[in-house]
Design an enzyme around this catalytic site. Structure first.
Site, PDB file in Angstrom:
ATOM      1  N   GLU A  31       0.819  -1.209   0.000  1.00 54.54           N
ATOM      2  CA  GLU A  31       0.000   0.000   0.000  1.00 54.54           C
ATOM      3  C   GLU A  31       0.862   1.273   0.000  1.00 54.54           C
ATOM      4  O   GLU A  31       0.449   2.303  -0.535  1.00 54.54           O
ATOM      5  CB  GLU A  31      -0.953  -0.045   1.205  1.00 54.54           C
ATOM      6  N   GLY A  32       2.055   1.198   0.576  1.00 53.32           N
ATOM      7  CA  GLY A  32       2.951   2.363   0.574  1.00 53.32           C
ATOM      8  C   GLY A  32       3.302   2.771  -0.851  1.00 53.32           C
ATOM      9  O   GLY A  32       3.253   3.952  -1.210  1.00 53.32           O
ATOM     10  N   HIS A  33       3.656   1.778  -1.687  1.00 55.23           N
ATOM     11  CA  HIS A  33       3.978   2.085  -3.089  1.00 55.23           C
ATOM     12  C   HIS A  33       2.737   2.590  -3.826  1.00 55.23           C
ATOM     13  O   HIS A  33       2.818   3.519  -4.641  1.00 55.23           O
ATOM     14  CB  HIS A  33       4.444   0.816  -3.823  1.00 55.23           C
ATOM     15  N   VAL A 171       3.384   4.601   5.060  1.00 50.00           N
ATOM     16  CA  VAL A 171       2.086   3.949   5.287  1.00 50.00           C
ATOM     17  C   VAL A 171       2.308   2.814   6.295  1.00 50.00           C
ATOM     18  O   VAL A 171       3.308   2.084   6.208  1.00 50.00           O
ATOM     19  CB  VAL A 171       1.498   3.422   3.957  1.00 50.00           C
ATOM     20  N   LEU A 179       4.920  -0.276   6.497  1.00 52.28           N
ATOM     21  CA  LEU A 179       4.851  -1.279   5.437  1.00 52.28           C
ATOM     22  C   LEU A 179       6.196  -1.350   4.719  1.00 52.28           C
ATOM     23  O   LEU A 179       6.837  -0.341   4.448  1.00 52.28           O
ATOM     24  CB  LEU A 179       3.738  -0.941   4.438  1.00 52.28           C
ATOM     25  N   ARG A 182      10.031  -6.192   2.970  1.00 54.64           N
ATOM     26  CA  ARG A 182      10.773  -7.157   3.802  1.00 54.64           C
ATOM     27  C   ARG A 182       9.946  -7.692   4.968  1.00 54.64           C
ATOM     28  O   ARG A 182      10.347  -8.671   5.593  1.00 54.64           O
ATOM     29  CB  ARG A 182      12.072  -6.525   4.306  1.00 54.64           C
TER      30      ARG A 182
END
Ligand code: PAF
Length: 282
Positions: A31-33, A171, A179, A182
């Protein structure tokens, strides 16, 4: 959405674009990307995401081989968010041995630079290559990799690249864990422990907001708290946001100070990174 793996094809596809917003990634998107990619839409007419696990930024004993490669799922996640996915092979990016490198600025020396020798040289080199290939007007990077973002900003400024760099907020999962691709290396038990890193950072932040100015003591206590729970901390460090130098405990003149607390620690075999910003008035 087009998926392109050759530089020549990408250049042809982008030749008429005048407002490209670019999100470089190593894939295994979370979700961060996706959040960064959504933000990219506010800054360009054409959103390009790259997916490339860059061998140059991994040390000999790091996780290059096991780094999750999930191109199909990644592309499915980017549908509707990106216009173009650039997913080159290692050979496409490095057709000959790479002997020209970006020498990172001094801000790269401590923290991650000290823990992962050569990492920032490899990272900056691939980012410069990607920026030259995509030639975006705007490029977006997550603030979770706080030092990386500083290095990229300095590289772009000092090498006169006409590109605006935007940092996206970290995020987090519901329990606070930042997030990261890894995170999936973590066992179930490690996953529930992992959120403690963020809690430790928040604890340090609260202490600073409540007046604690002995930053060395604060760092030491946090390192001890992590170690007592089985972590192997590399650093928990209170730094100035602007230059990542150690924050001085007292300021000469009353002023607002923008600090960041950065952490890197291993849980089992997984190395986790996180940071929180804190602003104080002394
Ligand atoms: O942050 C990352 O995912 C990588 O370091 C980057 C910027 C895509 C370069 O490989």
């Amino acid at each position: 959405m087009q998926i392109i793996s050759h530089i020549a094809d990408l250049r042809t596809r982008l030749s008429d674009e005048r407002a490209i917003a670019f999100v470089p990634t190593m894939g295994n998107l979370h979700e961060g990307h996706l959040d960064l990619t959504r933000l990219a839409r506010d800054h360009g007419d054409c959103v390009v995401a790259s997916i490339f696990v860059n061998p140059l930024q991994f040390g000999p004993n790091e996780d290059f081989d096991k780094y999750p490669r999930t191109l199909e799922t990644d592309c499915a996640r980017l549908q509707g968010l990106a216009d173009v996915v650039f997913a080159p092979s290692v050979n496409e990016m490095y057709p000959a041995q790479q002997t020209v490198f970006v020498e990172p600025p001094p801000i790269a020396d401590g923290l991650e630079g000290a823990a992962r020798p050569g990492h920032f040289r490899g990272m900056a080199t691939v980012v410069l290559k990607l920026l030259n290939i995509v030639q975006p007007q705007v490029a977006l990077f997550g603030k979770k990799d706080y030092q990386q973002l500083h290095i990229i900003r300095q590289m772009v400024t000092q090498l006169n690249l006409p590109i605006r760099i935007i940092g996206g907020e970290t995020v987090r999962a519901a329990d606070g864990l930042a997030l990261s691709s890894r995170n999936q290396y973590l066992s179930e038990a490690e996953r529930s422990e992992a959120a403690f890193l963020y809690r430790a950072l928040q604890g340090m932040r609260q202490a600073i907001l409540q007046g604690e100015r002995n930053f060395e003591q604060l760092e030491k206590r946090a390192v001890e708290a992590l170690a007592a729970r089985g972590w192997l901390p590399d650093y928990l460090a209170v730094r100035n946001q602007s230059d990542l130098q150690p924050a001085s405990p007292v300021q000469g003149n009353p002023a607002q100070r923008e600090l960041v607390i950065l952490a890197a620690a291993k849980l089992g075999s997984t190395r986790l990174l996180d940071n929180v910003e804190v602003c104080i008035v002394d």
